[in-house]
Scaffold this motif. Structure first.
Motif, mmCIF file in Angstrom:
data_model
loop_
_atom_site.group_PDB
_atom_site.id
_atom_site.type_symbol
_atom_site.label_atom_id
_atom_site.label_comp_id
_atom_site.label_asym_id
_atom_site.label_seq_id
_atom_site.Cartn_x
_atom_site.Cartn_y
_atom_site.Cartn_z
ATOM 1 N N SER A 9 -1.593 30.816 -18.363
ATOM 2 C CA SER A 9 -0.716 31.827 -17.762
ATOM 3 C C SER A 9 0.672 31.256 -17.518
ATOM 4 O O SER A 9 1.689 31.938 -17.722
ATOM 5 N N ALA A 10 0.743 30.004 -17.067
ATOM 6 C CA ALA A 10 2.036 29.370 -16.835
ATOM 7 C C ALA A 10 2.815 29.213 -18.132
ATOM 8 O O ALA A 10 4.040 29.411 -18.172
ATOM 9 N N MET A 11 2.124 28.880 -19.218
ATOM 10 C CA MET A 11 2.793 28.747 -20.512
ATOM 11 C C MET A 11 3.406 30.066 -20.967
ATOM 12 O O MET A 11 4.479 30.092 -21.572
ATOM 13 N N ALA A 12 2.716 31.165 -20.693
ATOM 14 C CA ALA A 12 3.141 32.473 -21.183
ATOM 15 C C ALA A 12 4.144 33.160 -20.272
ATOM 16 O O ALA A 12 4.670 34.220 -20.626
ATOM 17 N N GLU A 13 4.434 32.578 -19.120
ATOM 18 C CA GLU A 13 5.348 33.215 -18.163
ATOM 19 C C GLU A 13 6.783 33.075 -18.640
ATOM 20 O O GLU A 13 7.237 31.994 -19.026
ATOM 21 N N GLU A 185 9.086 38.555 -29.925
ATOM 22 C CA GLU A 185 8.344 37.861 -28.889
ATOM 23 C C GLU A 185 6.879 37.740 -29.306
ATOM 24 O O GLU A 185 6.321 38.639 -29.942
ATOM 25 N N GLY A 186 6.276 36.631 -28.944
ATOM 26 C CA GLY A 186 4.883 36.429 -29.293
ATOM 27 C C GLY A 186 4.488 34.991 -29.059
ATOM 28 O O GLY A 186 5.254 34.186 -28.527
ATOM 29 N N SER A 187 3.277 34.662 -29.451
ATOM 30 C CA SER A 187 2.766 33.314 -29.233
ATOM 31 C C SER A 187 1.969 32.857 -30.445
ATOM 32 O O SER A 187 1.413 33.669 -31.194
ATOM 33 N N VAL A 188 1.935 31.559 -30.615
ATOM 34 C CA VAL A 188 1.194 30.923 -31.698
ATOM 35 C C VAL A 188 0.466 29.728 -31.103
ATOM 36 O O VAL A 188 1.016 28.990 -30.281
ATOM 37 N N THR A 209 7.533 32.628 -27.809
ATOM 38 C CA THR A 209 8.887 33.059 -28.139
ATOM 39 C C THR A 209 9.306 34.186 -27.206
ATOM 40 O O THR A 209 8.554 35.154 -27.007
ATOM 41 N N PHE A 210 10.509 34.061 -26.646
ATOM 42 C CA PHE A 210 11.058 35.057 -25.722
ATOM 43 C C PHE A 210 12.454 35.464 -26.188
ATOM 44 O O PHE A 210 13.208 34.646 -26.714
ATOM 45 N N VAL A 217 20.236 35.669 -26.242
ATOM 46 C CA VAL A 217 19.609 34.347 -26.254
ATOM 47 C C VAL A 217 18.148 34.503 -26.651
ATOM 48 O O VAL A 217 17.513 35.522 -26.350
ATOM 49 N N SER A 218 17.602 33.505 -27.312
ATOM 50 C CA SER A 218 16.160 33.427 -27.545
ATOM 51 C C SER A 218 15.651 32.061 -27.113
ATOM 52 O O SER A 218 16.425 31.097 -26.981
ATOM 53 N N LEU A 219 14.360 31.983 -26.897
ATOM 54 C CA LEU A 219 13.704 30.729 -26.523
ATOM 55 C C LEU A 219 12.404 30.586 -27.281
ATOM 56 O O LEU A 219 11.582 31.510 -27.289
ATOM 57 N N ASP A 220 12.215 29.425 -27.910
ATOM 58 C CA ASP A 220 10.905 28.993 -28.374
ATOM 59 C C ASP A 220 10.459 27.869 -27.446
ATOM 60 O O ASP A 220 11.078 26.793 -27.413
ATOM 61 N N ARG A 221 9.417 28.142 -26.677
ATOM 62 C CA ARG A 221 8.872 27.142 -25.762
ATOM 63 C C ARG A 221 7.604 26.554 -26.382
ATOM 64 O O ARG A 221 6.676 27.287 -26.741
ATOM 65 N N TYR A 222 7.585 25.238 -26.504
ATOM 66 C CA TYR A 222 6.440 24.531 -27.067
ATOM 67 C C TYR A 222 5.742 23.757 -25.956
ATOM 68 O O TYR A 222 6.365 22.920 -25.289
ATOM 69 N N ASP A 223 4.464 24.046 -25.743
ATOM 70 C CA ASP A 223 3.626 23.283 -24.819
ATOM 71 C C ASP A 223 2.684 22.434 -25.654
ATOM 72 O O ASP A 223 1.875 22.968 -26.430
ATOM 73 N N ILE A 224 2.787 21.135 -25.509
ATOM 74 C CA ILE A 224 2.032 20.191 -26.327
ATOM 75 C C ILE A 224 1.032 19.470 -25.425
ATOM 76 O O ILE A 224 1.421 18.686 -24.548
ATOM 77 N N VAL A 225 -0.242 19.761 -25.644
ATOM 78 C CA VAL A 225 -1.314 19.278 -24.770
ATOM 79 C C VAL A 225 -2.103 18.191 -25.488
ATOM 80 O O VAL A 225 -2.754 18.447 -26.508
ATOM 81 N N THR A 226 -2.037 16.963 -24.969
ATOM 82 C CA THR A 226 -2.844 15.862 -25.484
ATOM 83 C C THR A 226 -3.944 15.546 -24.471
ATOM 84 O O THR A 226 -4.027 16.160 -23.404
#
Length: 283
Positions: A9-13, A185-188, A209-210, A217-226
């Motif tokens: 949920s935090a990633m998608a906010e 807008e969307g998610s991958v 993507t927002f 303005v646009s934003l691509d937010r990448y959350d990288i989980v190791t």
């Protein structure tokens, strides 16, 4: 509450515009910096740099259009591995490159020294640059201007102002408003998103993507989980028209002298997703 649900949920906010800026993290991470350098040096890849044939055309145009040669001084802010500085130095100009990606700067210096070129490269943050030197031409390529937060664009223009010689010009390219139209807008999600680009060990990658239509303005937010941690990388893009860019430049004491379709001097096309400007300090 389920911790995984909370994390997703935090990633998608939707964040506020420029609430988080991660440029330094992107360019100084050892693994990502190595991948970026590989993209820079692949002449057929349009990623970290323009394709090699375009770099050739752009530098040839700069040399002819601005009369560069012996006695000319050029600075490239965000120089990467010196694709432009080395070519401009080969044309006889003194070229200075500034970048905070150590691997790229080291490559640029190695190339310049091997060829005996009058070029020098600094591993520095150009937003805090104050060299006490002046340049006839300052360039910024690959639309880096649009990746910065508004306050950082203002800081950049202050740096350019401090370093321009009398009659000097600032040449840079930007993303144009038509490039915002297809952004959706969307998610991958994918394991090792983008083929292992983001880490040197297995990871789960999320891209959200927002759009911010009012701000253009646009934003691509990448959350990288190791297995060890989660890292966030934010790719902000500001989209301009010649008029909105001219208004922003005017606030920092610059005027737009020329508008081109790209850094190689192509004609400006209002339907294109990019354009380039030549800016001068206002009288």
């Amino acid at each position: 509450m389920n911790s995984l649900f909370t994390a997703l949920s935090a990633m998608a906010e939707r964040p506020a515009p420029y609430a988080r800026v991660t440029t330094a993290d992107l360019w100084t991470d050892p693994h990502i910096s190595e991948r970026m350098l590989a993209n820079h040096l692949a002449p057929e890849v349009e990623a970290a740099s323009h394709r090699g044939e375009f770099v050739d055309r752009a530098t040839d145009w700069m040399v002819g259009h601005f009369g560069l040669g012996a006695g000319s001084r050029v600075a490239d802010l965000g120089c990467g591995p010196g694709l432009y500085t080395t070519r401009l130095a080969r044309a006889g100009a003194y070229a200075l490159g500034v970048d905070f990606a150590r691997l790229s700067v080291d490559h640029a210096e190695k190339t310049a020294r091997a060829e005996g070129l009058d070029a020098h490269h600094l591993c520095r943050d150009y937003l805090s640059l104050d060299l006490g030197e002046r340049f006839d031409l300052i360039v910024m390529v690959m639309r880096d201007y649009c990746a910065m937060a508004p306050e950082d664009r203002s800081r950049l223009l202050g740096v350019v102002r401090r370093h321009l010689a009398d009659g000097g010009v600032f040449l840079f390219d930007v993303d144009a408003e038509p490039a915002l139209d297809p952004v959706r807008e969307g998610s991958v999600y994918a394991p090792d998103l983008m083929g292992g680009f983001w880490a040197d060990r297995p990871y789960h990658g999320f891209r959200h993507t927002f759009r911010y239509d009012d701000e253009r303005v646009s934003l691509d937010r990448y959350d990288i989980v190791t297995a060890d941690d989660t890292r966030v990388f934010c790719n902000w893009v500001r989209y301009f028209t010649p008029d909105t860019l001219a208004a922003e430049l005017a606030d920092s004491g610059f005027g737009v002298a020329e508008v081109h379709g790209d850094l190689a001097g192509a004609p400006y096309d209002p339907a294109s997703g990019q354009f380039a400007v030549v800016a001068r300090l206002s009288a």
